[in-house]
Design an enzyme around this catalytic site. Sequence first.
Site, PDB file in Angstrom:
ATOM      1  N   CYS A 140       0.837  -1.209   0.000  1.00  0.00           N
ATOM      2  CA  CYS A 140       0.000   0.000   0.000  1.00  0.00           C
ATOM      3  C   CYS A 140       0.864   1.247   0.000  1.00  0.00           C
ATOM      4  O   CYS A 140       0.482   2.263  -0.551  1.00  0.00           O
ATOM      5  CB  CYS A 140      -0.951  -0.019   1.186  1.00  0.00           C
ATOM      6  SG  CYS A 140      -0.151  -0.337   2.746  1.00  0.00           S
ATOM      7  N   GLU A 166      -4.662   2.487  11.896  1.00  0.00           N
ATOM      8  CA  GLU A 166      -4.389   1.211  12.565  1.00  0.00           C
ATOM      9  C   GLU A 166      -3.061   1.354  13.297  1.00  0.00           C
ATOM     10  O   GLU A 166      -2.280   2.265  13.019  1.00  0.00           O
ATOM     11  CB  GLU A 166      -4.300   0.088  11.528  1.00  0.00           C
ATOM     12  CG  GLU A 166      -5.634  -0.113  10.839  1.00  0.00           C
ATOM     13  CD  GLU A 166      -5.693  -1.378  10.008  1.00  0.00           C
ATOM     14  OE1 GLU A 166      -4.822  -1.558   9.141  1.00  0.00           O
ATOM     15  OE2 GLU A 166      -6.607  -2.184  10.235  1.00  0.00           O
TER      16      GLU A 166
HETATM   17  P1  NDP Z   1     -10.301  -4.630  -3.046  1.00  0.00           P
HETATM   18  O1  NDP Z   1     -10.897  -3.333  -2.642  1.00  0.00           O
HETATM   19  O2  NDP Z   1     -10.635  -5.155  -4.379  1.00  0.00           O
HETATM   20  O3  NDP Z   1     -10.696  -5.762  -2.004  1.00  0.00           O
HETATM   21  C1  NDP Z   1     -10.355  -5.724  -0.637  1.00  0.00           C
HETATM   22  C2  NDP Z   1     -11.298  -6.633   0.131  1.00  0.00           C
HETATM   23  O4  NDP Z   1     -12.598  -6.057   0.122  1.00  0.00           O
HETATM   24  C3  NDP Z   1     -11.472  -8.015  -0.492  1.00  0.00           C
HETATM   25  O5  NDP Z   1     -11.648  -8.946   0.541  1.00  0.00           O
HETATM   26  C4  NDP Z   1     -12.710  -7.828  -1.330  1.00  0.00           C
HETATM   27  O6  NDP Z   1     -13.368  -9.008  -1.659  1.00  0.00           O
HETATM   28  C5  NDP Z   1     -13.543  -6.961  -0.417  1.00  0.00           C
HETATM   29  N1  NDP Z   1     -14.554  -6.164  -1.112  1.00  0.00           N
HETATM   30  C6  NDP Z   1     -14.472  -5.611  -2.324  1.00  0.00           C
HETATM   31  N2  NDP Z   1     -15.613  -4.942  -2.604  1.00  0.00           N
HETATM   32  C7  NDP Z   1     -16.408  -5.068  -1.512  1.00  0.00           C
HETATM   33  C8  NDP Z   1     -17.716  -4.594  -1.184  1.00  0.00           C
HETATM   34  N3  NDP Z   1     -18.432  -3.863  -2.040  1.00  0.00           N
HETATM   35  N4  NDP Z   1     -18.227  -4.892   0.036  1.00  0.00           N
HETATM   36  C9  NDP Z   1     -17.511  -5.626   0.901  1.00  0.00           C
HETATM   37  N5  NDP Z   1     -16.283  -6.123   0.646  1.00  0.00           N
HETATM   38  C10 NDP Z   1     -15.729  -5.832  -0.556  1.00  0.00           C
HETATM   39  O7  NDP Z   1      -8.719  -4.474  -2.864  1.00  0.00           O
HETATM   40  P2  NDP Z   1      -7.603  -5.548  -3.245  1.00  0.00           P
HETATM   41  O8  NDP Z   1      -7.899  -6.844  -2.583  1.00  0.00           O
HETATM   42  O9  NDP Z   1      -7.403  -5.523  -4.721  1.00  0.00           O
HETATM   43  O10 NDP Z   1      -6.309  -4.962  -2.503  1.00  0.00           O
HETATM   44  C11 NDP Z   1      -5.454  -4.067  -3.072  1.00  0.00           C
HETATM   45  C12 NDP Z   1      -5.708  -2.679  -2.529  1.00  0.00           C
HETATM   46  O11 NDP Z   1      -5.537  -2.676  -1.113  1.00  0.00           O
HETATM   47  C13 NDP Z   1      -4.733  -1.650  -3.043  1.00  0.00           C
HETATM   48  O12 NDP Z   1      -5.444  -0.489  -3.399  1.00  0.00           O
HETATM   49  C14 NDP Z   1      -3.839  -1.373  -1.851  1.00  0.00           C
HETATM   50  O13 NDP Z   1      -3.228  -0.105  -1.870  1.00  0.00           O
HETATM   51  C15 NDP Z   1      -4.775  -1.544  -0.719  1.00  0.00           C
HETATM   52  N6  NDP Z   1      -4.055  -1.803   0.526  1.00  0.00           N
HETATM   53  C16 NDP Z   1      -4.048  -0.823   1.494  1.00  0.00           C
HETATM   54  C17 NDP Z   1      -3.327  -1.007   2.667  1.00  0.00           C
HETATM   55  C18 NDP Z   1      -3.310   0.051   3.733  1.00  0.00           C
HETATM   56  O14 NDP Z   1      -2.901  -0.244   4.863  1.00  0.00           O
HETATM   57  N7  NDP Z   1      -3.726   1.268   3.458  1.00  0.00           N
HETATM   58  C19 NDP Z   1      -2.556  -2.234   2.897  1.00  0.00           C
HETATM   59  C20 NDP Z   1      -2.648  -3.197   1.824  1.00  0.00           C
HETATM   60  C21 NDP Z   1      -3.378  -2.971   0.684  1.00  0.00           C
HETATM   61  P3  NDP Z   1     -13.020  -9.869  -2.985  1.00  0.00           P
HETATM   62  O15 NDP Z   1     -12.601 -11.160  -2.451  1.00  0.00           O
HETATM   63  O16 NDP Z   1     -14.290  -9.969  -3.773  1.00  0.00           O
HETATM   64  O17 NDP Z   1     -11.953  -9.172  -3.732  1.00  0.00           O
END
Ligand code: NDP
Length: 488
Positions: free
Chosen positions: A283, A461
């Site tokens: 991230c 966090e």
């Molecule tokens: P997503 O937003 O696609 O998904 C994150 C999680 O949310 C998954 O479990 C996903 O399920 C779920 N999700 C997606 N849409 C919904 C919804 N409408 N309602 C409820 N749950 C939902 O992100 P990614 O998994 O692609 O992760 C990458 C992103 O995470 C990057 O943008 C990265 O920067 C960010 N990130 C941020 C961090 C931080 O600390 N700020 C740390 C690590 C990553 P599903 O299984 O369907 O995908």
Amino acid sequence: MTRRFQNFINGRCIPPNSNDWIDSVNPATGEVWAQIARGNVVDVRLAVESAKRASEQHDWRYNPTYRSKILHDIADRLDREHQKLIEIEINDNGKRVREVKAQMSGLGDWYRHFAVASAQMEVENLNLNLDGVSAYLDLIPYGVVGAITAWNSPLMIAAWKVAPALAGGNAVVIKPSEFASASTVFFAELLSDTVPDGLINVVTGYGDEVGTAIIESDEVKKVSFTGSEIGGSRVATTAAKHVKPVTLELGGKSPQIVFRDADLENAINGIMSGIFLSNGQSCVAGSRLIIHDEIKHSFVGRLKEKLEQLQFGDPLSEDTDIGPIANKPQFDKVLSMIDRAKQEGVKIIAGGSKKVVSGFEGGFFVEPTILENVSSSNEIWRHEVFGPVLCVRGFSTDDEAVSLANDTDYGLAAGIWSVDEKFANKIAAKIDAGTVYINHYRSVNVCAPVGGVKKSGYGRELGPNAIRDFMQEKAIWLGEAAMPDPFG
Ligand code: NDP
């Protein structure tokens, strides 16, 4: 037969109500290595009920010392058995073994910190400055907390939510990413005889099925989300309909500013670590290099030389420097963003294509990529790639450097490279980001808050308020003198 990971509810593994399964693809080979349960609203209901029962146990809710003991037990268990999680995580998301080993060997420490912090929680007296009455602050758990996590570092991200949530007297229902769920399920299973039933539940599946069901459940009183800006916005919208608090840890487009006086060797290591160490799937990926015009050419040349020495290969091998991108949709996204950047006239200085790796021809490998001739209107400058892609722009004045750094909708992290610490601190104050590293990059520590400004999310966090983020404040007033007759 393909290995299956079931949901983990009320202390045991349970097949999904749908009897449907989702393939988990090993990104190094492109082949299915396991299946995870496709959870639905029925599984979520069971998990939430079990979490509610567990969170209401008197000892759990009201006894931080007991919670501390359980968290210590979790930490000790992870110290002893974290090796069992390493291969599962790598099969799921292709992260390099050296990185996964470091994350897993430190996993217990996140829980240990909150074990200690839980035991140290004290009642806080409130200084009312009033006669005849005093007050103190009681902190009460939410009860059931939903934790929705991303695929890049599933167990570390989960630890940042689960450990403080448990320390605060809650029970959790975790929904890991559909692309990397296996390690979270196995983690819960591993702790099944350490953690009382129902305190940690895992329901796997799709965001719009399982994630939405968790957020919409009346018994889930708080949601902590890590993921993309789009996902976070949807989660917050659903939560708002139910008047439910959310913490959003979202993406970034983090700048790294290199000033003329920087220790260049140090800066090169910081830039390489920031964007290429985890294939940019971090991230805080330092995806925008903003560098003084006078040193730009030679600095980028040195970065390019470093990239040429890196070894692609099996993420399970200690010799591998660059493993695959974590999943096929992400692989496609990275390549299509690079393609569109080319069409927009951005210049490729290094990489720019997929990489075919001998023995892993079906894997999702992408060359680490450096781009120049980037302008503020280019998609690749504005949007998070979450891949190994570094945009480079030069500056001539300090103000220009700051303005380029802040030229983003995001604000998660930033790096500043200058040997003049006083100057670097002045620049840090002008950068819009939740974390600014000076002559350093990418570290995380339980004592330092993580989180963003602007579209990188809200809430924090870790850090000093991590447990309080999973508790609600209640003011208790104590009358110490007789109440006067209000109409007397
Ligand atoms: P997503 O937003 O696609 O998904 C994150 C999680 O949310 C998954 O479990 C996903 O399920 C779920 N999700 C997606 N849409 C919904 C919804 N409408 N309602 C409820 N749950 C939902 O992100 P990614 O998994 O692609 O992760 C990458 C992103 O995470 C990057 O943008 C990265 O920067 C960010 N990130 C941020 C961090 C931080 O600390 N700020 C740390 C690590 C990553 P599903 O299984 O369907 O995908």
